[in-house]
Design a protein around this motif. Structure first.
Motif, mmCIF file in Angstrom:
data_model
loop_
_atom_site.group_PDB
_atom_site.id
_atom_site.type_symbol
_atom_site.label_atom_id
_atom_site.label_comp_id
_atom_site.label_asym_id
_atom_site.label_seq_id
_atom_site.Cartn_x
_atom_site.Cartn_y
_atom_site.Cartn_z
ATOM 1 N N GLU A 4 0.829 -1.209 0.000
ATOM 2 C CA GLU A 4 0.000 0.000 0.000
ATOM 3 C C GLU A 4 0.865 1.260 0.000
ATOM 4 O OE1 GLU A 4 -2.563 -0.436 3.362
ATOM 5 O OE2 GLU A 4 -3.813 -1.977 2.401
ATOM 6 N N PHE A 5 1.865 1.289 -0.839
ATOM 7 C CA PHE A 5 2.678 2.487 -0.972
ATOM 8 C C PHE A 5 1.893 3.566 -1.718
ATOM 9 C CE2 PHE A 5 5.998 -0.848 -0.671
ATOM 10 C CZ PHE A 5 6.731 -0.328 0.394
ATOM 11 N N THR A 6 2.107 4.797 -1.345
ATOM 12 C CA THR A 6 1.438 5.918 -2.009
ATOM 13 C C THR A 6 2.171 6.250 -3.304
ATOM 14 O OG1 THR A 6 2.792 7.623 -0.950
ATOM 15 C CG2 THR A 6 0.836 6.845 0.261
ATOM 16 N N PRO A 7 1.497 6.953 -4.229
ATOM 17 C CA PRO A 7 2.187 7.390 -5.457
ATOM 18 C C PRO A 7 3.435 8.220 -5.161
ATOM 19 C CG PRO A 7 -0.173 7.644 -5.709
ATOM 20 C CD PRO A 7 0.054 7.271 -4.274
ATOM 21 N N THR A 8 3.369 9.026 -4.123
ATOM 22 C CA THR A 8 4.537 9.836 -3.754
ATOM 23 C C THR A 8 5.693 8.946 -3.333
ATOM 24 O OG1 THR A 8 3.108 11.633 -3.017
ATOM 25 C CG2 THR A 8 5.383 11.662 -2.233
ATOM 26 N N GLN A 9 5.400 7.924 -2.534
ATOM 27 C CA GLN A 9 6.452 6.997 -2.124
ATOM 28 C C GLN A 9 7.030 6.255 -3.330
ATOM 29 O OE1 GLN A 9 3.973 4.920 0.871
ATOM 30 N NE2 GLN A 9 5.657 5.253 2.329
ATOM 31 N N LEU A 10 6.181 5.840 -4.255
ATOM 32 C CA LEU A 10 6.628 5.061 -5.410
ATOM 33 C C LEU A 10 7.448 5.890 -6.392
ATOM 34 C CD1 LEU A 10 3.417 2.934 -6.013
ATOM 35 C CD2 LEU A 10 5.627 2.121 -5.159
ATOM 36 N N GLY A 50 9.560 -13.432 7.994
ATOM 37 C CA GLY A 50 9.279 -12.537 9.105
ATOM 38 C C GLY A 50 9.920 -11.180 8.921
ATOM 39 N N ARG A 51 11.163 -11.175 8.467
ATOM 40 C CA ARG A 51 11.856 -9.897 8.246
ATOM 41 C C ARG A 51 11.194 -9.110 7.121
ATOM 42 N NH1 ARG A 51 16.664 -13.427 8.880
ATOM 43 N NH2 ARG A 51 17.416 -13.113 11.016
ATOM 44 N N ILE A 52 10.704 -9.808 6.105
ATOM 45 C CA ILE A 52 10.009 -9.123 5.007
ATOM 46 C C ILE A 52 8.791 -8.376 5.543
ATOM 47 C CG2 ILE A 52 8.536 -9.558 2.989
ATOM 48 C CD1 ILE A 52 10.636 -11.664 2.113
ATOM 49 N N TYR A 53 8.031 -9.002 6.446
ATOM 50 C CA TYR A 53 6.875 -8.322 7.046
ATOM 51 C C TYR A 53 7.315 -7.075 7.815
ATOM 52 C CZ TYR A 53 3.301 -11.846 6.042
ATOM 53 O OH TYR A 53 2.402 -12.671 5.414
ATOM 54 N N LEU A 54 8.376 -7.207 8.600
ATOM 55 C CA LEU A 54 8.867 -6.072 9.389
ATOM 56 C C LEU A 54 9.329 -4.932 8.476
ATOM 57 C CD1 LEU A 54 10.975 -7.920 12.127
ATOM 58 C CD2 LEU A 54 8.724 -6.865 12.412
ATOM 59 N N ILE A 55 10.059 -5.283 7.419
ATOM 60 C CA ILE A 55 10.588 -4.264 6.499
ATOM 61 C C ILE A 55 9.444 -3.605 5.734
ATOM 62 C CG2 ILE A 55 12.032 -3.897 4.463
ATOM 63 C CD1 ILE A 55 13.800 -6.242 5.542
ATOM 64 N N LYS A 56 8.479 -4.410 5.306
ATOM 65 C CA LYS A 56 7.318 -3.873 4.578
ATOM 66 C C LYS A 56 6.606 -2.814 5.417
ATOM 67 C CE LYS A 56 2.751 -5.348 2.860
ATOM 68 N NZ LYS A 56 1.938 -4.616 3.863
ATOM 69 N N GLU A 57 6.329 -3.142 6.670
ATOM 70 C CA GLU A 57 5.609 -2.199 7.526
ATOM 71 C C GLU A 57 6.431 -0.942 7.764
ATOM 72 O OE1 GLU A 57 3.484 -2.107 11.925
ATOM 73 O OE2 GLU A 57 3.756 -3.993 10.850
ATOM 74 N N MET A 58 7.728 -1.106 7.962
ATOM 75 C CA MET A 58 8.592 0.054 8.202
ATOM 76 C C MET A 58 8.631 0.976 6.982
ATOM 77 S SD MET A 58 12.648 0.052 9.244
ATOM 78 C CE MET A 58 13.180 -0.782 7.723
ATOM 79 N N LEU A 59 8.754 0.392 5.792
ATOM 80 C CA LEU A 59 8.852 1.204 4.581
ATOM 81 C C LEU A 59 7.507 1.803 4.202
ATOM 82 C CD1 LEU A 59 11.245 -0.974 2.349
ATOM 83 C CD2 LEU A 59 11.824 1.021 3.746
ATOM 84 N N GLU A 60 6.443 1.014 4.287
ATOM 85 C CA GLU A 60 5.112 1.501 3.906
ATOM 86 C C GLU A 60 4.679 2.701 4.746
ATOM 87 O OE1 GLU A 60 2.198 -1.889 1.965
ATOM 88 O OE2 GLU A 60 2.197 -1.574 4.121
ATOM 89 N N LYS A 61 4.904 2.572 6.042
ATOM 90 C CA LYS A 61 4.467 3.625 6.960
ATOM 91 C C LYS A 61 5.533 4.694 7.166
ATOM 92 C CE LYS A 61 1.317 0.517 9.383
ATOM 93 N NZ LYS A 61 0.960 -0.115 10.691
ATOM 94 N N ASP A 62 6.660 4.501 6.476
ATOM 95 C CA ASP A 62 7.794 5.422 6.613
ATOM 96 C C ASP A 62 8.102 5.678 8.088
ATOM 97 O OD1 ASP A 62 9.896 6.949 5.709
ATOM 98 O OD2 ASP A 62 8.707 8.768 5.474
#
Length: 437
Positions: A4-10, A50-62
């Protein structure tokens, strides 16, 4: 995996790349069976999934990295066994590297750890400083016995890391090898010309490795040049999340290597430390967004070859006699998982007269992983002990590996001699018997 990255993030090329990687993950869990930290610790967050989930949440939510995220990302060896296992082609390497850069930028570590990482990032890429530090560590080595045991700690501390550094210091250092700018002419008709990466830790701890490579190559008609002004490849600081330093070193090396290619021609840039080779082969990706260096970086990545790749194509003459020496071949993670080179070293050893034995659980890391055995000494030592026990099962006379980090790590847990694959090949084809530092 849904993202769920935003257009700005992408609009950020790194986030766009992370999005592609994350979307390939199908949660299958195959990676957990081959992840060394999950095998040891049994924690889902210490698996690639597990690390992929952690990284995804960190990057998505900045988000700023939390202590929990940092702990589990730090425990990753970047062995890349998960990438070999993954049926979906998830490029975990690029994802975890991006996470490390964010952690380095946005997370404040305890002062003692910041200082240690600063020291490692400053000393290890500089052979002169590294030699001096090894001399000092060798003198202080007896003090390691006075430090308290840190086995089975939930988190490493300063004492455990200092103890690991002192314990790994060699009892003596070999004389320095040839310096940058040296050229070794081919013996007889010249059939090729290559640059040989000088390395950082390797040229201090085991210059005999490159000397064996030079001996074999020149004896078979290949001119070898040690390029003037070559720097550390950047792998050490890259895996510490310090991409500014790593990319600066990559750019400097691209300049001097392509300059050498323009002057005298190069068939390849040969690497005898597979950890370095994996990163050099990734220069094209690392500098893909740089308008000045993208194309030169891709050219260098294409020129880079592990020494076993190049020698495999040389059609070496068959040895006069077979040896009964049993060689346990340790396949470095950076070679088998990072570069997908699995058969060439074993085939070379076998064709040149050695009895080659595969090691049980050969896909699992030995625990070296650059600076990992200093920063995560408990996990590293447990992986080393597991690796050494598996090696002992094949009852070898000698252990061969293609990466200096693995060689030092394994040698710390066994009395069986550990040498580089190229040392055995040099000996089998007319060079001297390997000498052990």
């Amino acid at each position: 995996m849904k993202t769920e990255f935003t257009p700005t993030q992408l609009a950020d090329p790194d986030i766009a790349e992370a999005d592609k990687i994350l979307r390939k993950c199908v949660h299958c869990g195959f990676c957990t069976a081959t992840c060394p930290t999950y095998v040891l610790l049994g924690d889902e967050l210490d698996s690639p999934r597990g690390r992929i989930y952690l990284i995804k949440e960190m990057l998505e939510k900045d988000q700023k990295p939390t202590q929990e995220v940092v702990k589990h990302v730090d425990r990753c060896l970047s062995c890349l066994a998960c990438m070999t296992t993954c049926p979906s082609g998830v490029n975990y390497m690029h994802l975890v590297d991006q996470a490390r850069v964010k952690i380095e930028k946005d997370y404040t570590r305890p002062l003692s750890e910041r200082l240690l990482r600063d020291v490692l990032a400053w000393v290890l890429p500089r052979p002169g400083l590294f030699r001096l530090s090894m001399t000092m560590a060798r003198l202080a080595r007896p003090l390691a016995m006075l430090l308290p045991s840190t086995k089975m700690q939930s988190s490493p501390n300063t004492l455990s890391r200092v103890k690991a550094m002192l314990t790994m210091a060699p009892k003596q250092l070999p004389a320095a090898g040839p310096s940058g700018g040296s050229v070794f002419p081919a013996i007889g008709a010249r059939r090729g010309r290559v640059a040989l990466l000088q390395g950082c830790a390797q040229q201090v701890l085991a210059p005999r490795i490159n000397q064996a490579a030079i001996s074999l190559l020149t004896r078979h008609g290949v001119e070898v040049v040690l390029v003037q002004d070559e720097q550390c490849c950047g792998a050490l600081t890259h895996h510490l999340g310090r991409d500014g330093d790593a990319l600066a070193r990559a750019k400097a090396n691209i300049g001097v290597w392509l300059g050498e290619a323009d002057r005298g021609g190069l068939d390849a840039i040969l690497v005898t430390a597979s950890g370095c080779g994996t990163v050099i082969k990734d220069y094209g990706y690392m500098l893909r967004e740089d308008p000045e260096f993208a194309a030169p970086a891709a050219k260098v990545s294409a020129l880079a070859k592990d020494i076993s790749e190049y020698v495999s194509a040389m059609d070496l003459p068959k040895p006069d006699k077979q040896s009964d020496l049993v060689v346990a071949y340790h396949s470095a993670c950076s070679l088998q998982h990072g570069q997908k080179i699995t058969q060439a070293p074993k085939e070379l050893l076998s064709k040149n007269g050695f009895v080659v034995k595969d090691i049980p659980e050969s896909h699992l890391c030995c625990g070296s992983a650059g600076t990992y055995n200093i920063l995560q000494p408990d996990i590293a030592s447990r992986l080393r002990d597991r690796k050494v026990a598996n090696i002992a099962m094949v009852k070898p006379d000698i252990i061969a590996a293609g990466n200096i980090g693995c060689m030092v790590q394994i040698a710390g847990g066994t009395s069986v001699p550990v040498v580089h694959t190229i040392e055995l090949l040099d000996w089998a084809t007319g060079g001297p018997r390997p000498g052990l530092n």
